[in-house]
Design a protein around this motif. Structure first.
Motif, short mmCIF file in Angstrom:
data_model
loop_
_atom_site.label_atom_id
_atom_site.label_comp_id
_atom_site.label_asym_id
_atom_site.label_seq_id
_atom_site.Cartn_x
_atom_site.Cartn_y
_atom_site.Cartn_z
N PRO A 64 54.88 -48.86 2.73
CA PRO A 64 54.80 -49.81 2.06
C PRO A 64 54.74 -51.35 1.97
O PRO A 64 54.70 -51.72 0.55
N ALA A 65 54.16 -51.19 3.67
CA ALA A 65 54.02 -52.43 3.62
C ALA A 65 52.55 -52.94 2.43
O ALA A 65 52.18 -54.13 2.00
N THR A 66 51.88 -52.20 2.45
CA THR A 66 50.27 -52.11 1.39
C THR A 66 50.46 -51.93 0.73
O THR A 66 50.37 -53.32 -0.51
N ALA A 67 51.48 -51.87 0.31
CA ALA A 67 52.03 -51.36 -1.36
C ALA A 67 52.32 -52.65 -1.93
O ALA A 67 52.06 -53.64 -2.49
N SER A 68 52.83 -53.31 -0.96
CA SER A 68 54.17 -54.68 -1.12
C SER A 68 52.74 -56.14 -1.23
O SER A 68 52.74 -56.83 -2.10
N ARG A 69 51.96 -55.16 -0.66
CA ARG A 69 50.62 -56.45 -0.48
C ARG A 69 49.91 -56.76 -1.68
O ARG A 69 49.13 -57.65 -2.05
N VAL A 70 49.57 -55.67 -2.68
CA VAL A 70 48.46 -55.14 -3.34
C VAL A 70 49.27 -55.82 -4.01
O VAL A 70 49.22 -56.15 -5.58
N ILE A 71 50.92 -55.21 -4.66
CA ILE A 71 51.12 -55.50 -5.52
C ILE A 71 51.75 -56.77 -6.32
O ILE A 71 51.85 -57.50 -7.50
N ASN A 72 52.07 -57.91 -5.03
CA ASN A 72 51.90 -59.37 -5.04
C ASN A 72 50.90 -60.24 -5.13
O ASN A 72 51.41 -60.89 -4.76
N GLY A 73 49.73 -59.67 -4.46
CA GLY A 73 49.19 -60.31 -4.10
C GLY A 73 48.68 -60.96 -2.74
O GLY A 73 48.46 -62.47 -3.30
N SER A 74 49.02 -60.66 -1.93
CA SER A 74 49.39 -60.70 -0.65
C SER A 74 48.08 -61.51 -0.05
O SER A 74 47.10 -61.75 -0.81
N SER A 75 48.48 -62.20 0.49
CA SER A 75 46.83 -63.58 1.43
C SER A 75 46.28 -62.39 2.23
O SER A 75 45.13 -61.86 2.28
N LYS A 76 46.43 -61.21 2.72
CA LYS A 76 46.51 -60.07 3.26
C LYS A 76 45.71 -59.45 2.49
O LYS A 76 45.39 -58.93 1.62
N PRO A 77 44.05 -59.09 2.90
CA PRO A 77 43.37 -58.20 1.76
C PRO A 77 43.39 -56.40 2.49
O PRO A 77 44.54 -56.38 3.49
N VAL A 78 43.54 -55.94 1.18
CA VAL A 78 43.94 -54.61 1.54
C VAL A 78 42.40 -54.08 0.72
O VAL A 78 41.60 -54.82 -0.59
N THR A 79 42.00 -52.78 1.30
CA THR A 79 40.48 -51.79 0.88
C THR A 79 40.92 -52.03 -0.49
O THR A 79 41.59 -51.52 -0.71
#
Lengths: 366, 366
Positions: B15-30
């Motif tokens: 869920p953490a990764t999904a959240s980051r993708v969905i609201n454009g977190s500053s944390k990078p995702v592959t």
DNA sequence: TACCGCAAAGAAAGCCCTTTCCCGCAGGGA
DNA sequence: TCCCTGCGGGAAAGGGCTTTCTTTGCGGTA
């Protein structure tokens, strides 16, 4: 911000008890504890966090509405009807202005969905735009599949519950009215061509003229924004191109007011030289001079009906309610100058306006 | 309703990764995972639960506004200004209609507080009601103590940031205008006496008349609702009691339109026999006949300024911005019939209206 | 006296997200 | 070769409330 636990701590009870006291749960609480909780609430100026409540409670209670612009009288009236029924049923209304931007409409559907509204009501004209319609329907369908209810006002494109003002018959009525007054050279000041409201009203008008052996060629129609300035601009263009016109049909009252302003600035007497009609019967229509002859739509009623549909799941298939339009004769229309009829006609008491009620059914143009 | 975990599961991520993708977190995702998440979102038609988001995020982003009625043109214009600035700063606006019910105002303050808004803006007249004022201030203060910001428009009673239309000078300007035209018998069609807007405008008017050696006795003032019908009713009562009046000052444009309607129904020529003035310069003021002479307030600007104040914490103490009023001369005013001045006066181009700009500062009535 | 039932209060499990903290891994420098 | 660094990803802790489930304590019966 004080939280529920703060209240509970101060009252010396558990959060569960505090919650029960605060929102009048069915579970009984001793008078003693109840009082302590209420005192703590007052002391701390506690207000429950609405988001936390909405999250914890499962049942959705708010209703979302997407309109063009609440401050536009047309939508203000509809909203009044919506609000009345919503309030009666203890529902909160979330109103979104799309400003007739299709993309914004789509965004608002998502927003309302995200806010867990129990129903979404889309008020206002649809668009002649297949791509947009498809995308909107996808979103609405997805929403309905998760238990959301949808009702539309004046839109053909969605297949669910709908309240439809009879725009076509309204156009037909005003066309018939002008033909009866002897007008043959009729120009139209229309809203955006992409709106179904525009084309529906236009279709009814055209049907009436055809029935009376008149035609409505495209060059006698000017499309513009559905507001005062659009009406003034379109009227100016129309008169420049067609100086012989004896009547200007505006497809809503705002445009008609613009038309009146333009005619006044050119010192064209209304209705002696040119008759002007509006559409919608906004409250202000009776207060302009000359008072506007127009087509009345039961706007408040439309809102109320739509909210009723939205809140009542209903049994069978989609319900469609068509609400009738009626002509309101005031002072902006008169006999066509060439028609040979008397120049002077009786004028109504200022602002009252005799209404000619007609059933929509049975008089629908072919 | 699909939830974030549903999306995460379908995409095979946490869920953490999904959240980051969905609201454009500053944390990078592959890129790979990002795509899988987005596809899952599309497949499931996922929309984040706004309440859960608002609860989880700490920073408050929405702004609440309490107005009398957004569909009233006065407040519609103010709201336009509020909206503009709010949108520029990516804020969502929650608009509440109090319908001038003090209790409802208090309720809405609580409601907005519960919705964790970053600021509350109270637009519209205050009340001459000490009890209510005290309760309101308590609530607002409690809200401010938890970090909320408050700004008011046109209210004296709250001590924080404020935008004030110069109602008093506006009243003074219109009074001066009428005196210059030779009017001595002036009646007033006023809004509810309990509203500070009414009394402020009245005070300015009275000051102007006094300066010119005229008086404004109580029996020449009629209080009614601040709308068209109130204006018509008050004008009727006023004329019945004071047939010699040569001017009717309505304290807002809606009432002035009601006054015009009433005068028309009695066949009293305006401005030849009676001059009429409004207040606010609503858009419709130029489209009634005769076009309305009125006092213009920069309504959109007022809204914009108020929102700016609300969103900017500011450094020092409370900031108060007074916005100037100006007279807009149109066709509803003319020389007093008895004044011996020329009957015919130049008329403006329809609807335009010459504006007489005056600085509020330095011309404020004593 | 022992037990049962009931009422009232508390404990705790969510509701659905965000975000901090932590972990594992790969690459680079010593 | 080993250690450190940095990066991408996951686990888990809230955020504030509601509500179910459990516990506690009491009066009443056998």
């Amino acid at each position: 911000m004080a939280t529920l636990s703060d209240v509970a701590r101060r009252a010396g009870v558990s959060p569960a008890t505090a919650s029960r006291v605060i929102n009048g749960s069915s579970k009984p609480v001793t008078e003693d504890l109840r009082e302590r909780v209420l005192r703590a609430v007052a002391d701390l100026q506690y207000v429950p966090n609405a988001h936390a409540q909405l999250l914890a409670r499962s049942h959705r209670t708010a209703v979302g509405v997407i309109v063009h612009d609440v401050s536009d009288p047309y939508f203000a009236e509809i909203t009044r009807g919506l609000q009345r029924v919503a309030t009666d049923q203890g529902r909160l209304l979330m109103i979104c202005n799309s400003y007739r931007d299709p993309d914004r409409e789509l965004e608002y559907v998502e927003l309302l969905r995200g806010h867990q509204v129990a129903a979404i009501i889309m008020a206002g004209s649809g668009y002649h735009d297949a791509t947009f319609t498809k995308r909107l329907n996808e979103k609405l369908t997805a929403y309905e599949e998760t238990g959301g209810r949808v009702a539309v006002i004046g839109r053909h494109e969605h297949s669910g519950d709908a309240v439809m003002p009879d725009n076509r018959t309204g156009g037909w009525l005003i066309g018939t009215e002008l033909c009866a007054l002897g007008h043959a050279e009729i120009g139209v000041v229309a809203g955006p061509e992409v709106l179904t409201t525009t084309t529906d009203r236009l279709a009814g008008l055209r049907a009436a003229l055809t029935e009376h052996g008149r035609s409505l060629p495209e060059h006698r129609i000017r499309y513009a924004e559905f507001d005062r300035d659009g009406g003034a601009a379109a009227t100016a263009a129309l008169l420049d191109a067609e100086p012989a016109l004896t009547a200007v049909v505006a497809l809503n009252d705002s445009m008609a007011i613009g038309a009146l302003a333009l005619l006044r600035s050119r010192s064209v007497p209304v209705p002696q030289q040119v008759s002007v009609t509006g559409f919608d019967d906004m409250p202000i229509a009776r207060d302009v001079t000359p008072a506007l002859t127009t087509v009345r739509l039961p706007l408040v009623e439309m809102g109320a009906r739509a909210m009723a549909l939205a809140l009542d799941p209903g049994a069978g298939g989609p319900r469609v309610e068509v609400l009738a339009a009626e002509v309101v004769r005031r002072d902006s229309t008169g006999p066509a100058p060439d028609a040979g009829t008397a120049r002077v006609r009786p004028t109504n008491q200022a602002g009252s306006g005799r209404r000619v009620r007609r059933a929509a059914a049975g008089r629908t143009p072919s």
